[in-house]
Design a protein around this motif. Structure first.
Motif, PDB file in Angstrom:
ATOM      1  N   LEU A 261       0.816  -1.212   0.000  1.00  0.00           N
ATOM      2  CA  LEU A 261       0.000   0.000   0.000  1.00  0.00           C
ATOM      3  C   LEU A 261       0.850   1.262   0.000  1.00  0.00           C
ATOM      4  CD1 LEU A 261      -2.845  -1.047   2.467  1.00  0.00           C
ATOM      5  CD2 LEU A 261      -2.581  -1.538   0.016  1.00  0.00           C
ATOM      6  N   PHE A 262       2.016   1.180   0.585  1.00  0.00           N
ATOM      7  CA  PHE A 262       2.908   2.339   0.623  1.00  0.00           C
ATOM      8  C   PHE A 262       3.409   2.713  -0.771  1.00  0.00           C
ATOM      9  CE2 PHE A 262       5.540  -1.421   1.057  1.00  0.00           C
ATOM     10  CZ  PHE A 262       6.644  -1.162   0.260  1.00  0.00           C
ATOM     11  N   ARG A 263       3.352   1.786  -1.706  1.00  0.00           N
ATOM     12  CA  ARG A 263       3.796   2.064  -3.078  1.00  0.00           C
ATOM     13  C   ARG A 263       2.716   2.752  -3.908  1.00  0.00           C
ATOM     14  NH1 ARG A 263       8.609  -0.533  -4.116  1.00  0.00           N
ATOM     15  NH2 ARG A 263       9.070  -2.423  -2.929  1.00  0.00           N
ATOM     16  N   VAL A 264       1.459   2.538  -3.564  1.00  0.00           N
ATOM     17  CA  VAL A 264       0.374   3.064  -4.397  1.00  0.00           C
ATOM     18  C   VAL A 264      -0.394   4.218  -3.760  1.00  0.00           C
ATOM     19  CG1 VAL A 264       0.081   0.947  -5.697  1.00  0.00           C
ATOM     20  CG2 VAL A 264      -1.164   1.242  -3.565  1.00  0.00           C
ATOM     21  N   SER A 265      -0.277   4.376  -2.460  1.00  0.00           N
ATOM     22  CA  SER A 265      -0.971   5.485  -1.793  1.00  0.00           C
ATOM     23  C   SER A 265      -0.219   6.803  -2.014  1.00  0.00           C
ATOM     24  CB  SER A 265      -1.082   5.209  -0.291  1.00  0.00           C
ATOM     25  OG  SER A 265      -1.634   6.315   0.390  1.00  0.00           O
ATOM     26  N   ARG A 266      -0.969   7.873  -2.042  1.00  0.00           N
ATOM     27  CA  ARG A 266      -0.365   9.216  -2.114  1.00  0.00           C
ATOM     28  C   ARG A 266      -0.211   9.816  -0.725  1.00  0.00           C
ATOM     29  NH1 ARG A 266      -0.585  10.690  -7.516  1.00  0.00           N
ATOM     30  NH2 ARG A 266      -2.171   9.598  -8.753  1.00  0.00           N
ATOM     31  N   ASN A 267      -0.719   9.098   0.265  1.00  0.00           N
ATOM     32  CA  ASN A 267      -0.693   9.594   1.645  1.00  0.00           C
ATOM     33  C   ASN A 267       0.235   8.759   2.510  1.00  0.00           C
ATOM     34  OD1 ASN A 267      -2.689  11.304   0.735  1.00  0.00           O
ATOM     35  ND2 ASN A 267      -4.365  10.287   1.838  1.00  0.00           N
ATOM     36  N   ARG A 268       0.519   9.277   3.672  1.00  0.00           N
ATOM     37  CA  ARG A 268       1.278   8.514   4.648  1.00  0.00           C
ATOM     38  C   ARG A 268       0.372   7.498   5.329  1.00  0.00           C
ATOM     39  NH1 ARG A 268       5.121  13.009   7.760  1.00  0.00           N
ATOM     40  NH2 ARG A 268       6.328  13.659   5.910  1.00  0.00           N
ATOM     41  N   TYR A 269       0.984   6.599   6.071  1.00  0.00           N
ATOM     42  CA  TYR A 269       0.233   5.608   6.838  1.00  0.00           C
ATOM     43  C   TYR A 269      -0.832   6.304   7.674  1.00  0.00           C
ATOM     44  CZ  TYR A 269      -0.752   1.739   9.991  1.00  0.00           C
ATOM     45  OH  TYR A 269      -1.379   0.756  10.704  1.00  0.00           O
ATOM     46  N   PRO A 270      -2.051   5.809   7.718  1.00  0.00           N
ATOM     47  CA  PRO A 270      -2.533   4.496   7.258  1.00  0.00           C
ATOM     48  C   PRO A 270      -3.109   4.473   5.848  1.00  0.00           C
ATOM     49  CG  PRO A 270      -4.200   5.458   8.643  1.00  0.00           C
ATOM     50  CD  PRO A 270      -3.063   6.453   8.596  1.00  0.00           C
ATOM     51  N   TYR A 271      -2.659   5.370   4.967  1.00  0.00           N
ATOM     52  CA  TYR A 271      -3.006   5.330   3.551  1.00  0.00           C
ATOM     53  C   TYR A 271      -4.517   5.462   3.308  1.00  0.00           C
ATOM     54  CZ  TYR A 271       1.527   3.063   4.196  1.00  0.00           C
ATOM     55  OH  TYR A 271       2.807   2.761   4.609  1.00  0.00           O
ATOM     56  N   GLU A 272      -5.108   6.473   3.935  1.00  0.00           N
ATOM     57  CA  GLU A 272      -6.562   6.598   3.916  1.00  0.00           C
ATOM     58  C   GLU A 272      -7.135   6.898   2.538  1.00  0.00           C
ATOM     59  OE1 GLU A 272      -8.064   9.075   7.023  1.00  0.00           O
ATOM     60  OE2 GLU A 272      -6.799   8.155   8.553  1.00  0.00           O
ATOM     61  N   ASP A 273      -6.298   7.338   1.599  1.00  0.00           N
ATOM     62  CA  ASP A 273      -6.820   7.571   0.250  1.00  0.00           C
ATOM     63  C   ASP A 273      -7.137   6.266  -0.474  1.00  0.00           C
ATOM     64  OD1 ASP A 273      -4.096   6.929   0.125  1.00  0.00           O
ATOM     65  OD2 ASP A 273      -3.753   8.110  -1.687  1.00  0.00           O
ATOM     66  N   LEU A 274      -6.784   5.133   0.146  1.00  0.00           N
ATOM     67  CA  LEU A 274      -7.050   3.835  -0.486  1.00  0.00           C
ATOM     68  C   LEU A 274      -8.353   3.193  -0.004  1.00  0.00           C
ATOM     69  CD1 LEU A 274      -3.471   2.230  -0.472  1.00  0.00           C
ATOM     70  CD2 LEU A 274      -4.634   3.443  -2.336  1.00  0.00           C
TER      71      LEU A 274
END
Length: 348
Positions: A261-274
Motif C-alpha cells: 500500500l505504501f507504493r500506491v498510496s499518495r498519503n502517509r500511513y494508514p493510507y486513507e486515500d485507499l
C-alpha cells in the motif's frame, strides 16, 4: 470429506452506497471461477458422499512478501545476484518474528530479484516450513526457451504454486506476449499455477499484453501485484488507468493483490486515500478476488509489518465493507485460491 457450505452465509443489509454498483455488490461468497482441466487452483468443493458441514477457520495470510539470504548465508551458500545486494534484512527468521508479532499465519513468498533465477534459498525456506509458506517462482523469459523447463521443474519438483512475470526481464524490445511469454503463460495454466504480473512502470504499459494473454489462455489464473501499481486518481487524466484495472474484472481468472500500500498510496500511513479504492475493487471483483499483501521486508521501514496488516481493517471500515469481506481479503481469498492451503478444517 465434509460439505463446504459457502452458500450458507447470509448477506448483510446494505445501508451504504459509496458507489452505485454496490447496490449489486459482488459478494465474497459468489464464486465465479470455473473448474479448470489439470488445474490445482480452484474454488472449494463439496463432497456428495458426506453431509457433515465444515467450515474453514479464518486465518491471516500475506499474499505477497519476499525473503532473501542473510549476508552470512549469502557468503556461505546462497549468493546474491551480481549487483543485487539487498539494503534491508530479509532472512526468514526476521520474517517469522514479524509475522508472529502481527498475528499473520502464513504467506506466499515471491522469489526476490536479489537472487534472480536462483531459487535455492526460497526453496530451502519452503521445505523447512511447508505448512506456513507457499512459493511463487520468477519466470525466466530467456530466448532459448529454457525458462519453460525451469518453470515446470520448480512447480513439479520443488512445489512452487505460482509464478511471477516481471516484464522488465524480457529481452529489450520484446513483450510478454512474444512466443516465449505465451509458452510460459500457457504452461502455467497447464500446471495450475497463477501468474502474477508486476507492472511497476504502470498498468497502461502492459494492459494490452495482459488482456491478450487472458483472452487467449482463459484457464490461466492471473494475480495483479500491488493493484497493478495504480494510484488513486487525482484528476481526469489519471482516471483511465484505474478504470482499466476495474475493467479487468471482466476476466473471471483475474485477482487483485491489495498489497504494498505504501507504493500506491499518495498519503502517509494508514493510507486513507485507499479506502474508496478498496471499496471499488470489492465492488468490481468481489472480495473473493481481492487479497492483502505486505511486500515485506520493504514495508517494515515504511510503516511496520504489523501496521500494514492493521491498515486493512481501518481502510475496510472507512470503505463501509462488512467484516466478512475483510476476512476474505485478509486470508480466505488466497486460501480458497490455493485449495485451502493454510486452513484448519473443523467438523460442525
Amino acid at each position: 470429506m465434509g460439505v463446504v457450505r459457502v452458500d450458507s452465509l447470509k448477506p448483510l443489509a446494505l445501508i451504504w452506497t459509496p458507489f452505485p454498483s454496490l447496490n449489486s455488490f459482488n459478494w465474497p461468497w459468489v464464486f465465479v471461477s470455473s473448474q479448470r482441466k489439470h488445474s490445482r487452483v480452484r474454488p472449494l468443493t463439496s463432497s456428495q458422499g458426506d453431509q457433515r458441514e465444515t467450515q474453514i477457520m479464518s486465518k491471516i495470510i500475506d499474499s505477497h512478501l519476499h525473503v532473501w539470504a542473510s549476508p552470512q548465508e549469502a557468503a556461505e551458500k546462497y549468493p546474491y545476484f551480481p549487483g543485487q545486494v539487498p539494503s534491508l534484512p530479509g532472512h526468514v527468521d526476521y520474517l517469522l518474528e514479524r509475522m508472529e508479532e502481527a498475528g499473520v499465519d502464513g504467506a506466499l513468498i515471491v522469489q526476490p530479484i536479489n537472487h534472480k533465477f536462483d531459487h535455492s534459498y526460497v526453496t530451502s525456506v519452503l521445505k523447512k516450513f511447508p505448512s506456513k509458506f507457499v512459493g511463487c517462482c520468477l519466470a525466466n523469459p530467456a530466448k532459448d526457451g529454457s525458462g519453460i523447463k525451469q518453470l515446470e521443474d520448480l512447480v513439479l519438483k520443488d512445489g512452487y504454486r505460482a509464478v511471477r512475470f516481471n516484464p522488465y526481464l524480457w529481452p529489450t524490445g520484446e513483450k510478454m506476449t512474444n512466443e516465449i511469454g505465451k509458452a510460459l503463460f500457457s504452461k502455467a495454466g497447464e500446471l495450475g499455477v497463477p501468474v502474477g504480473f508486476m507492472c511497476m512502470k504502470g498498468l497502461d504499459l502492459h494492459l494490452q499484453e495482459i488482456e491478450e494473454l487472458c483472452t487467449e489462455f482463459p484457464s490461466t489464473v492471473v494475480l495483479l501485484d500491488h493493484l497493478a501499481f495504480c494510484k488513486p486518481p487525482n484528476n481526469d487524466e489519471e482516471s483511465p488507468s484505474f478504470s482499466e484495472l476495474l475493467k479487468l474484472s471482466r476476466f473471471p481468472q483475474v485477482y487483485v493483490k491489495f498489497s504494498a500500500l505504501f507504493r500506491v498510496s499518495r498519503n502517509r500511513y494508514p493510507y486513507e486515500d485507499l479506502s474508496q479504492v478498496l471499496a471499488q475493487l470489492v465492488s468490481s471483483y468481489g472480495a473473493h478476488r481481492v487479497m492483502w499483501g505486505s511486500d515485506f521486508p520493504y514495508v517494515v521501514p515504511e510503516c511496520g509489518y504489523k501496521e500494514a496488516r492493521e491498515a486493512v481493517h481501518l481502510l475496510a471500515k472507512q470503505g463501509h465493507l462488512p467484516p466478512v469481506a475483510t476476512e476474505w481479503i485478509l486470508g480466505k481469498t488466497i486460501m480458497q485460491l490455493f485449495d485451502g492451503k493454510w486452513s484448519s478444517v473443523v467438523t460442525c
